[in-house]
Write an enzyme that holds these catalytic residues in place. Structure first.
Site, PDB file in Angstrom:
ATOM      1  N   THR A   1      -4.727  34.547  23.558  1.00  0.00           N
ATOM      2  CA  THR A   1      -4.086  35.071  22.956  1.00  0.00           C
ATOM      3  C   THR A   1      -2.227  35.806  23.697  1.00  0.00           C
ATOM      4  OG1 THR A   1      -5.684  35.591  21.764  1.00  0.00           O
ATOM      5  CG2 THR A   1      -3.346  36.934  21.913  1.00  0.00           C
TER       6      THR A   1
ATOM      7  N   ASP B   1     -11.406  41.043  18.348  1.00  0.00           N
ATOM      8  CA  ASP B   1     -10.324  41.672  17.994  1.00  0.00           C
ATOM      9  C   ASP B   1     -10.474  43.150  18.866  1.00  0.00           C
ATOM     10  OD1 ASP B   1      -8.687  43.632  16.970  1.00  0.00           O
ATOM     11  OD2 ASP B   1      -7.814  41.496  16.725  1.00  0.00           O
TER      12      ASP B   1
ATOM     13  N   LYS C   1     -10.996  38.780   8.680  1.00  0.00           N
ATOM     14  CA  LYS C   1     -10.548  39.495   9.184  1.00  0.00           C
ATOM     15  C   LYS C   1     -12.410  40.264   8.854  1.00  0.00           C
ATOM     16  CE  LYS C   1      -8.251  40.275  12.634  1.00  0.00           C
ATOM     17  NZ  LYS C   1      -8.107  39.737  14.442  1.00  0.00           N
TER      18      LYS C   1
ATOM     19  N   ASN D   1      -6.926  42.303  27.039  1.00  0.00           N
ATOM     20  CA  ASN D   1      -7.351  41.164  27.128  1.00  0.00           C
ATOM     21  C   ASN D   1      -6.421  40.177  27.138  1.00  0.00           C
ATOM     22  OD1 ASN D   1      -9.600  39.083  27.424  1.00  0.00           O
ATOM     23  ND2 ASN D   1      -8.614  38.585  25.499  1.00  0.00           N
TER      24      ASN D   1
ATOM     25  N   SER E   1     -10.431  29.717  19.869  1.00  0.00           N
ATOM     26  CA  SER E   1     -11.618  29.545  18.977  1.00  0.00           C
ATOM     27  C   SER E   1     -11.399  28.494  17.890  1.00  0.00           C
ATOM     28  CB  SER E   1     -11.469  31.105  17.693  1.00  0.00           C
ATOM     29  OG  SER E   1     -11.546  32.488  18.407  1.00  0.00           O
TER      30      SER E   1
END
Length: 447
Positions: free
Chosen positions: A212, A168, A128, A243, A379
């Site tokens: 997501t 993100d 991350k 999103n 992804s």
């Protein structure tokens, strides 16, 4: 072996070595509690410092990000990339641009990513990154200059077989575009697989934008079917209006549910007859407005500047905003109002106290590492398309996403049942994600 004592020692070591990182502590504590079940049955997982190694990132990168704003003033932010575990594949995880970002936040997100990525069944490790840069209120040129400066350092540490960042909070298609352009400039090659979330006409994947949110709803659907219930006709609360939240609302209503409330940081909107998705897309994605702007333009809805979105009566709650947004008190309110299902669209949005309430009150709970894994799964599908120089249809990619979410649910369900915790998807997801990573780490030696 005294399992409780051993696990407590692991946790005390984490606290000592990672002072001032409460979100990271919280993420580790949840996993360690689940691992007690595993260690009672399989003590070999305590050998060779396995758990200590899993809780320590392979690499932590912190760097300065200087950039010039539209007034000619030099601004300085801090950039991060935590490459946590690559035993299953290249590091994979998003970049977050938000003023709350610090090393502890990135480590918590990266640690969660290890198990989330493991659960997808795809060959990706956990990582991350991000920055304390705040894109809100900044011009496109300011965001471009920041992204270019950020990638000027980050490009040294990433690659399609090394580390593949994505978006993100605060990092969408615009930011990914600027980042990819600078990577291409710095490296003199068009390496599509180095970033995911790209534009559709330059290497992106259909469904990635929706993945997501769609995936969280697919997970809820799986939980409901396991209880012989249906999403069709259910009332749904969705926190957030970014999103993830928007596409969770879209899929929920497509499957016959009614979204009765959604929010952003300014307040929440109650929508008893459902959400006008076309207007919401216009307000949030085109105009970059607030939920109050939505409320002003449609009859039958109410904007609440104060109050708690979790007070709205619903059957399903989808926290899709940020970490620790749903606390124990709110969980009690949800339960009292008849909520039966909660699935995390965000990363760790439910506090430990809330999860305790869910368990005690019989609310079926999908933790983020399972319920919101659809984004990183898609992804990885984008990486597959880039590697083969291919592009899949929306329908085919969405089917792959549905199949992956079904597999994640079944994997967590079986693992929970194996350890006499049937229906506890927190324990199931943690154990299933852990064992795959742990077995690979033991096979590859002490590294």
């Amino acid at each position: 072996m005294d399992v409780d004592k051993t696990v407590n020692q692991y946790y005390e070591q984490i606290l000592k070595r990672n002072a001032g990182e409460p979100e990271f502590h919280q993420a580790v504590a949840e996993v360690l509690q689940s691992l007690k079940y595993v260690l009672h049955k399989d003590e070999h997982y305590a050998q060779d410092g396995l758990i200590e190694r899993m809780c320590e990132p392979e690499r932590q990168i912190i760097f300065r990000v200087p950039w010039i704003d539209d007034n000619g003033k030099v601004q300085v932010n801090r950039g991060f990339r935590v490459q946590f575990n690559s035993v299953l594949g290249p590091y994979k995880g998003g970049l977050r641009f938000h003023p709350s970002v610090n090393l502890g936040i990135i480590k918590f997100l990266g640690f969660e990513q290890i198990f989330k990525n493991s659960l997808t069944g795809l060959p990706i490790g956990g990582g991350k990154g991000g920055s304390d840069f705040d894109p809100k209120g900044r011009s496109d040129h300011e965001i471009m200059r920041f992204c270019q400066s950020f990638m000027t350092e980050l490009h040294r540490h990433i690659g399609k077989d090394t580390d593949v960042p994505a978006g993100d909070i605060g990092v969408g298609g615009r930011e990914i575009g600027y980042l990819f352009g600078q990577f291409r400039r710095m490296n003199n090659r068009h390496e599509s697989g180095v970033l995911t979330g790209k534009g559709l006409n330059w290497g992106g994947s259909l469904v990635r934008t929706e993945a997501t949110g769609y995936g969280a709803v697919y997970f809820v659907q799986e939980m409901m079917m396991a209880e012989k219930e249906r999403l069709n006709g259910a009332r749904v609360i969705v926190s957030g209006s970014g999103n993830v939240a928007i596409y969770a609302m879209e899929k929920a209503q497509e499957l016959g549910a009614t979204v009765v409330a959604f929010s952003d940081s300014s307040g929440y909107v109650s929508t008893p007859d459902g959400v006008d998705l076309e207007l919401l897309h216009q307000v949030k994605e085109v105009e970059r407005g607030r939920v109050s702007d939505y409320a002003k333009r449609i009859d039958g809805v109410t904007f609440h500047e104060k109050g708690n979105i979790w007070e709205v009566e619903a059957d399903v709650a989808l926290p899709c905003a940020t970490q620790n947004e749903l606390d124990g008190e709110s969980a009690v309110i949800l339960a009292d109002n008849g909520c039966r299902y909660v699935a995390e669209g965000a990363n760790m949005p439910s506090t430990p106290e809330a999860i305790t309430v869910f368990r005690k009150r019989g609310i079926h709970f999908g933790p983020g590492k399972a319920a919101n894994a659809g984004g990183v799964a898609t992804s990885a599908l984008e990486m597959q398309q880039n590697a083969s120089r291919d592009s899949w249809s929306f329908e085919y990619t969405d089917k792959r996403l549905r199949d992956i979410m079904h597999r994640i649910f079944r994997t967590a369900q079986r693992a929970a049942a194996e350890f006499d915790a049937e229906g506890d998807y927190v324990i199931g997801a943690n154990i299933a994600g852990f064992r795959k990573v742990a077995d690979a780490m033991l096979a590859q030696g002490v590294i």
